[in-house]
Motif scaffolding. Structure first.
Motif, PDB file in Angstrom:
ATOM      1  N   ILE A 295      25.156  30.969  61.961  1.00 32.11           N
ATOM      2  CA  ILE A 295      26.551  31.228  62.289  1.00 32.11           C
ATOM      3  C   ILE A 295      27.292  31.360  60.967  1.00 32.11           C
ATOM      4  N   ASN A 296      27.760  32.562  60.687  1.00 29.71           N
ATOM      5  CA  ASN A 296      28.407  32.848  59.396  1.00 29.71           C
ATOM      6  C   ASN A 296      27.547  32.336  58.242  1.00 29.71           C
ATOM      7  N   HIS A 297      26.265  32.634  58.304  1.00 31.81           N
ATOM      8  CA  HIS A 297      25.269  32.362  57.269  1.00 31.81           C
ATOM      9  C   HIS A 297      24.823  30.902  57.168  1.00 31.81           C
ATOM     10  N   ALA A 298      25.329  30.023  58.042  1.00 31.68           N
ATOM     11  CA  ALA A 298      24.894  28.624  58.042  1.00 31.68           C
ATOM     12  C   ALA A 298      23.941  28.409  59.221  1.00 31.68           C
ATOM     13  N   VAL A 299      22.836  27.710  58.967  1.00 31.85           N
ATOM     14  CA  VAL A 299      21.836  27.469  60.008  1.00 31.85           C
ATOM     15  C   VAL A 299      22.332  26.382  60.955  1.00 31.85           C
ATOM     16  N   HIS A 300      22.214  26.667  62.251  1.00 28.64           N
ATOM     17  CA  HIS A 300      22.564  25.709  63.298  1.00 28.64           C
ATOM     18  C   HIS A 300      21.405  25.636  64.274  1.00 28.64           C
ATOM     19  N   GLU A 301      21.183  24.464  64.824  1.00 29.54           N
ATOM     20  CA  GLU A 301      20.155  24.278  65.842  1.00 29.54           C
ATOM     21  C   GLU A 301      20.846  24.085  67.187  1.00 29.54           C
ATOM     22  N   LEU A 302      20.400  24.846  68.177  1.00 27.62           N
ATOM     23  CA  LEU A 302      20.973  24.797  69.522  1.00 27.62           C
ATOM     24  C   LEU A 302      19.849  24.610  70.526  1.00 27.62           C
ATOM     25  N   PRO A 303      20.167  24.097  71.712  1.00 25.89           N
ATOM     26  CA  PRO A 303      19.136  23.998  72.747  1.00 25.89           C
ATOM     27  C   PRO A 303      18.682  25.387  73.186  1.00 25.89           C
ATOM     28  N   GLN A 304      17.430  25.507  73.542  1.00 25.51           N
ATOM     29  CA  GLN A 304      16.929  26.772  74.076  1.00 25.51           C
ATOM     30  C   GLN A 304      17.751  27.108  75.308  1.00 25.51           C
ATOM     31  N   GLY A 305      18.134  28.373  75.458  1.00 26.55           N
ATOM     32  CA  GLY A 305      18.976  28.797  76.575  1.00 26.55           C
ATOM     33  C   GLY A 305      20.457  28.698  76.271  1.00 26.55           C
ATOM     34  N   ALA A 306      20.818  28.398  75.018  1.00 24.05           N
ATOM     35  CA  ALA A 306      22.222  28.285  74.627  1.00 24.05           C
ATOM     36  C   ALA A 306      22.894  29.654  74.676  1.00 24.05           C
ATOM     37  N   SER A 307      24.173  29.634  75.002  1.00 27.21           N
ATOM     38  CA  SER A 307      24.959  30.871  75.059  1.00 27.21           C
ATOM     39  C   SER A 307      25.762  31.033  73.769  1.00 27.21           C
ATOM     40  N   LEU A 308      26.334  32.215  73.625  1.00 23.80           N
ATOM     41  CA  LEU A 308      27.213  32.457  72.486  1.00 23.80           C
ATOM     42  C   LEU A 308      28.390  31.489  72.532  1.00 23.80           C
ATOM     43  N   ALA A 309      28.895  31.171  73.715  1.00 24.98           N
ATOM     44  CA  ALA A 309      29.986  30.200  73.839  1.00 24.98           C
ATOM     45  C   ALA A 309      29.568  28.837  73.287  1.00 24.98           C
ATOM     46  N   ASP A 310      28.324  28.434  73.506  1.00 24.16           N
ATOM     47  CA  ASP A 310      27.822  27.163  72.964  1.00 24.16           C
ATOM     48  C   ASP A 310      27.838  27.190  71.434  1.00 24.16           C
ATOM     49  N   ALA A 311      27.401  28.305  70.860  1.00 31.50           N
ATOM     50  CA  ALA A 311      27.377  28.435  69.403  1.00 31.50           C
ATOM     51  C   ALA A 311      28.794  28.403  68.831  1.00 31.50           C
ATOM     52  N   ILE A 312      29.715  29.062  69.512  1.00 30.94           N
ATOM     53  CA  ILE A 312      31.106  29.079  69.050  1.00 30.94           C
ATOM     54  C   ILE A 312      31.684  27.666  69.089  1.00 30.94           C
ATOM     55  N   ALA A 313      31.378  26.913  70.128  1.00 29.57           N
ATOM     56  CA  ALA A 313      31.861  25.530  70.222  1.00 29.57           C
ATOM     57  C   ALA A 313      31.323  24.702  69.062  1.00 29.57           C
ATOM     58  N   GLN A 314      30.076  24.919  68.688  1.00 24.38           N
ATOM     59  CA  GLN A 314      29.483  24.165  67.584  1.00 24.38           C
ATOM     60  C   GLN A 314      30.098  24.581  66.245  1.00 24.38           C
ATOM     61  N   ALA A 315      30.516  25.832  66.135  1.00 21.49           N
ATOM     62  CA  ALA A 315      31.081  26.330  64.882  1.00 21.49           C
ATOM     63  C   ALA A 315      32.496  25.824  64.647  1.00 21.49           C
ATOM     64  N   ASP A 316      33.167  25.358  65.693  1.00 21.99           N
ATOM     65  CA  ASP A 316      34.511  24.796  65.575  1.00 21.99           C
ATOM     66  C   ASP A 316      35.482  25.784  64.917  1.00 21.99           C
ATOM     67  N   ILE A 317      35.540  26.985  65.458  1.00 25.22           N
ATOM     68  CA  ILE A 317      36.456  28.014  64.969  1.00 25.22           C
ATOM     69  C   ILE A 317      37.592  28.157  65.974  1.00 25.22           C
ATOM     70  N   ARG A 318      38.768  28.442  65.491  1.00 24.61           N
ATOM     71  CA  ARG A 318      39.935  28.598  66.364  1.00 24.61           C
ATOM     72  C   ARG A 318      40.274  30.079  66.536  1.00 24.61           C
ATOM     73  N   PRO A 319      40.701  30.455  67.767  1.00 23.43           N
ATOM     74  CA  PRO A 319      41.111  31.841  67.992  1.00 23.43           C
ATOM     75  C   PRO A 319      42.334  32.163  67.132  1.00 23.43           C
ATOM     76  N   PRO A 320      42.550  33.411  66.836  1.00 28.02           N
ATOM     77  CA  PRO A 320      41.786  34.575  67.282  1.00 28.02           C
ATOM     78  C   PRO A 320      40.587  34.841  66.377  1.00 28.02           C
ATOM     79  N   PHE A 321      39.542  35.363  66.962  1.00 28.28           N
ATOM     80  CA  PHE A 321      38.367  35.783  66.218  1.00 28.28           C
ATOM     81  C   PHE A 321      37.578  36.762  67.079  1.00 28.28           C
ATOM     82  N   ALA A 322      36.712  37.504  66.437  1.00 28.94           N
ATOM     83  CA  ALA A 322      35.774  38.396  67.122  1.00 28.94           C
ATOM     84  C   ALA A 322      34.377  37.874  66.838  1.00 28.94           C
TER      85      ALA A 322
END
Length: 70
Positions: free
Chosen positions: A10-37
């Motif tokens: 995520i933005n060049h940083a390695v993150h570990e997520l559970p298998q079957g994770a969605s993009l929404a799960d990754a965004i939650a882990q990244a802790d970014i605030r809208p607006p973003f693409a």
């Protein structure tokens, strides 16, 4: 037995997520605030697809905030 995981960048940083994770799960882990693409492997993903877009091991996720000013 540990839950199977995937590694994504995520933005060049390695993150570990559970298998079957969605993009929404990754965004939650990244802790970014809208607006973003969001893009996965250089492909834009519409916001409505974040909860259903399933990630794969080694996916490259870019979360891009707009730049304002002039």
């Amino acid at each position: 037995m540990p839950e199977p995981t995937i590694q994504v960048r995520i933005n060049h940083a390695v993150h570990e997520l559970p298998q079957g994770a969605s993009l929404a799960d990754a965004i939650a882990q990244a802790d970014i605030r809208p607006p973003f693409a969001a893009a996965v492997n250089l492909q834009f993903v519409p916001r409505a697809q974040y909860p259903v877009y399933l990630l794969q091991n080694e996916d490259q996720i870019e979360l891009i905030s707009p730049i304002t000013g002039g």
